[in-house]
Enzyme design. Sequence first.
Site, PDB file in Angstrom:
ATOM      1  N   LYS A 149     -69.025  22.068  19.239  1.00 25.91           N
ATOM      2  CA  LYS A 149     -68.181  21.715  18.093  1.00 25.91           C
ATOM      3  C   LYS A 149     -69.089  21.135  17.026  1.00 25.91           C
ATOM      4  O   LYS A 149     -70.140  20.559  17.347  1.00 25.91           O
ATOM      5  CB  LYS A 149     -67.120  20.667  18.505  1.00 25.91           C
ATOM      6  CG  LYS A 149     -65.863  20.739  17.680  1.00 25.91           C
ATOM      7  CD  LYS A 149     -64.968  21.879  18.136  1.00 25.91           C
ATOM      8  CE  LYS A 149     -63.683  21.963  17.378  1.00 25.91           C
ATOM      9  NZ  LYS A 149     -62.776  22.972  17.964  1.00 25.91           N
ATOM     10  N   GLY A 202     -44.070  21.894  14.604  1.00 28.42           N
ATOM     11  CA  GLY A 202     -45.081  22.532  13.766  1.00 28.42           C
ATOM     12  C   GLY A 202     -44.572  23.863  13.255  1.00 28.42           C
ATOM     13  O   GLY A 202     -43.724  24.511  13.893  1.00 28.42           O
ATOM     14  N   GLY A 254     -47.110  25.895  11.393  1.00 26.54           N
ATOM     15  CA  GLY A 254     -48.348  26.402  10.818  1.00 26.54           C
ATOM     16  C   GLY A 254     -48.751  27.685  11.535  1.00 26.54           C
ATOM     17  O   GLY A 254     -47.910  28.435  12.041  1.00 26.54           O
ATOM     18  N   ASN A 255     -50.049  27.915  11.597  1.00 26.41           N
ATOM     19  CA  ASN A 255     -50.554  29.165  12.164  1.00 26.41           C
ATOM     20  C   ASN A 255     -50.078  29.389  13.596  1.00 26.41           C
ATOM     21  O   ASN A 255     -49.516  30.442  13.922  1.00 26.41           O
ATOM     22  CB  ASN A 255     -52.094  29.149  12.100  1.00 26.41           C
ATOM     23  CG  ASN A 255     -52.697  30.335  12.828  1.00 26.41           C
ATOM     24  OD1 ASN A 255     -52.998  30.257  14.010  1.00 26.41           O
ATOM     25  ND2 ASN A 255     -52.848  31.449  12.137  1.00 26.41           N
TER      26      ASN A 255
HETATM   27  P1  NAD Z   1     -51.645  24.164  10.779  1.00 24.21           P
HETATM   28  O1  NAD Z   1     -52.330  23.196   9.916  1.00 24.21           O
HETATM   29  O2  NAD Z   1     -51.570  25.600  10.369  1.00 24.21           O
HETATM   30  O3  NAD Z   1     -50.124  23.672  11.040  1.00 24.21           O
HETATM   31  C1  NAD Z   1     -49.818  22.383  11.458  1.00 24.21           C
HETATM   32  C2  NAD Z   1     -48.297  22.220  11.419  1.00 24.21           C
HETATM   33  O4  NAD Z   1     -47.969  20.957  11.992  1.00 24.21           O
HETATM   34  C3  NAD Z   1     -47.707  22.247  10.013  1.00 24.21           C
HETATM   35  O5  NAD Z   1     -46.518  22.997  10.013  1.00 24.21           O
HETATM   36  C4  NAD Z   1     -47.378  20.769   9.760  1.00 24.21           C
HETATM   37  O6  NAD Z   1     -46.271  20.605   8.876  1.00 24.21           O
HETATM   38  C5  NAD Z   1     -47.000  20.329  11.165  1.00 24.21           C
HETATM   39  N1  NAD Z   1     -47.051  18.872  11.348  1.00 24.21           N
HETATM   40  C6  NAD Z   1     -48.006  18.005  10.979  1.00 24.21           C
HETATM   41  N2  NAD Z   1     -47.641  16.746  11.302  1.00 24.21           N
HETATM   42  C7  NAD Z   1     -46.422  16.837  11.882  1.00 24.21           C
HETATM   43  C8  NAD Z   1     -45.517  15.896  12.440  1.00 24.21           C
HETATM   44  N3  NAD Z   1     -45.797  14.594  12.469  1.00 24.21           N
HETATM   45  N4  NAD Z   1     -44.343  16.345  12.957  1.00 24.21           N
HETATM   46  C9  NAD Z   1     -44.051  17.661  12.924  1.00 24.21           C
HETATM   47  N5  NAD Z   1     -44.867  18.605  12.433  1.00 24.21           N
HETATM   48  C10 NAD Z   1     -46.041  18.190  11.914  1.00 24.21           C
HETATM   49  O7  NAD Z   1     -52.339  24.009  12.216  1.00 24.21           O
HETATM   50  P2  NAD Z   1     -52.452  25.089  13.380  1.00 24.21           P
HETATM   51  O8  NAD Z   1     -53.689  25.903  13.168  1.00 24.21           O
HETATM   52  O9  NAD Z   1     -51.148  25.754  13.596  1.00 24.21           O
HETATM   53  O10 NAD Z   1     -52.794  24.125  14.614  1.00 24.21           O
HETATM   54  C11 NAD Z   1     -51.791  23.342  15.252  1.00 24.21           C
HETATM   55  C12 NAD Z   1     -52.364  22.724  16.524  1.00 24.21           C
HETATM   56  O11 NAD Z   1     -52.877  23.769  17.364  1.00 24.21           O
HETATM   57  C13 NAD Z   1     -53.542  21.761  16.339  1.00 24.21           C
HETATM   58  O12 NAD Z   1     -53.476  20.799  17.373  1.00 24.21           O
HETATM   59  C14 NAD Z   1     -54.758  22.653  16.554  1.00 24.21           C
HETATM   60  O13 NAD Z   1     -55.889  21.901  16.955  1.00 24.21           O
HETATM   61  C15 NAD Z   1     -54.238  23.514  17.682  1.00 24.21           C
HETATM   62  N6  NAD Z   1     -54.946  24.785  17.835  1.00 24.21           N
HETATM   63  C16 NAD Z   1     -55.008  25.685  16.808  1.00 24.21           C
HETATM   64  C17 NAD Z   1     -55.652  26.910  17.015  1.00 24.21           C
HETATM   65  C18 NAD Z   1     -55.691  27.943  15.928  1.00 24.21           C
HETATM   66  O14 NAD Z   1     -56.225  29.048  16.199  1.00 24.21           O
HETATM   67  N7  NAD Z   1     -55.126  27.724  14.752  1.00 24.21           N
HETATM   68  C19 NAD Z   1     -56.284  27.195  18.256  1.00 24.21           C
HETATM   69  C20 NAD Z   1     -56.199  26.250  19.275  1.00 24.21           C
HETATM   70  C21 NAD Z   1     -55.516  25.046  19.061  1.00 24.21           C
END
Ligand code: NAD
Length: 429
Positions: A108, A220, A222-223
């Site tokens: 990382k 959530g 997001g992605n």
């Molecule tokens: P993102 O930034 O695209 O989305 C995050 C989402 O969480 C948003 O919709 C935001 O509004 C919501 N959020 C934030 N605080 C919140 C709260 N207090 N209550 C409710 N919702 C809340 O992030 P992502 O890429 O979707 O990643 C989400 C999680 O998955 C993280 O823990 C990340 O480390 C993990 N992750 C992501 C990936 C990836 O490929 N994107 C891979 C492995 C793990």
Amino acid sequence: MKNDGAFNPFAVAQKQFDRIADMLELDSATRALLREPVREYHVSIPVRMDDGRVEVFRGFRVQHNDALGPCKGGIRFHPQETVDTIRALSMWMTWKCAVVGIPLGGAKGGVICDPHHLSAREQEGICRGWVRQLARVVGPVADVPAPDVMTNAEHMLWMLDEFEAIYGGRHPGFITGKPVGMGGSLGRTEATGYGLVFVLREALKERGIEIGETSAAVQGFGNVAQYAVELYGMMGGKVTTISCWDQFACSAFAYHRKEGIDLDELRGVTDRFGGIDQEKAQSLGYELIPGEAWLEQDVDILIPAALENQITYESVGRMSPRVKLIVEGANGPTAPEADTLLTARGVEAIPDLLANAGGVTCSYFEQVQSNMNFYWPRDEVQGRLDTTMTDAYLAVSDLAKSRGLSLRDAAYVIAVDRVARACKDRGWV
Ligand code: NAD
């Protein structure tokens, strides 16, 4: 995140490792090797800012272990970044790659900076400076970076360009998360969410439950969450509740519709940070409820896909007795004290290192395609992702059943055992 004794993610990662090391009865040399990173680099990156000053940014790259293959892991840009967070995340990457059986180690990286207050040119300077400091110790056969918190495909392309300027030639396998058409892989965007649903599908199949008869609540949007909701919906599942962060209200809210949300409709009123517009969602007929209420819903499945530490000892008591499965899209969404309580209630958690490993698996596919300079169609990427995730789930589930372990412990046992054996086979310990 300050490491002032309150919460140190690396201490948590080491504690988790110690428990599994005890279960596997690892010898003292293997323990000493695996509970620390094999290498870590601290760098200073001078960048000429738009106003003519030179600012020096601090950055890190931590390589936890590369016994199974080249290191792999993202680079974060965050104003409160600490080396202990990076150390913990590098160790978790080692276990994540190992549990899905991809031939990669864990790493990382990070830079202490806040991209909200930096121009694109200044961010480019940080990216290029990070590569100039670390070019000798990263690369296609040593350590392959990727995007993470507050870094994206554009940052990856600047880093690749700097690496190629240093070494000459084209080395698309140096980094992943590149734009499609510039060495990126089709299917990467949806890989984490889709991978989560592939393991969920297998878990339901094993329990004799039809996915079309289940419902879920998701934290959530997001992605990870959006693509998980997409594939789960395509397989017939019903999502009744989505919780997300409202940056204007500085609070979380959840959107509820008993008969199930319409994904396209909600996406249409969501910003690029995964925040849903309250007024627009309400005008579409969604009921607005408090953000934490996502885990109180009368559903079969909970999908935390936002933040760490959301399912706590206290919040388990607020869950509906109907909940049978938690599928961890986020990293570390379940507090360790909550795990025992969940087990006592008959709720199983498909752990983060397995459930969200679709992202790194597809990054590995990108690396393979980049090294061959030959790119696969989307169907091929998704087919291979499905096979990898399904095989990994079945191996974890078989071990859990045969040894009477939770899915989390079984996933860790498989991962740590694979890495420990690789260290031994190489003659390191
Ligand atoms: P993102 O930034 O695209 O989305 C995050 C989402 O969480 C948003 O919709 C935001 O509004 C919501 N959020 C934030 N605080 C919140 C709260 N207090 N209550 C409710 N919702 C809340 O992030 P992502 O890429 O979707 O990643 C989400 C999680 O998955 C993280 O823990 C990340 O480390 C993990 N992750 C992501 C990936 C990836 O490929 N994107 C891979 C492995 C793990």
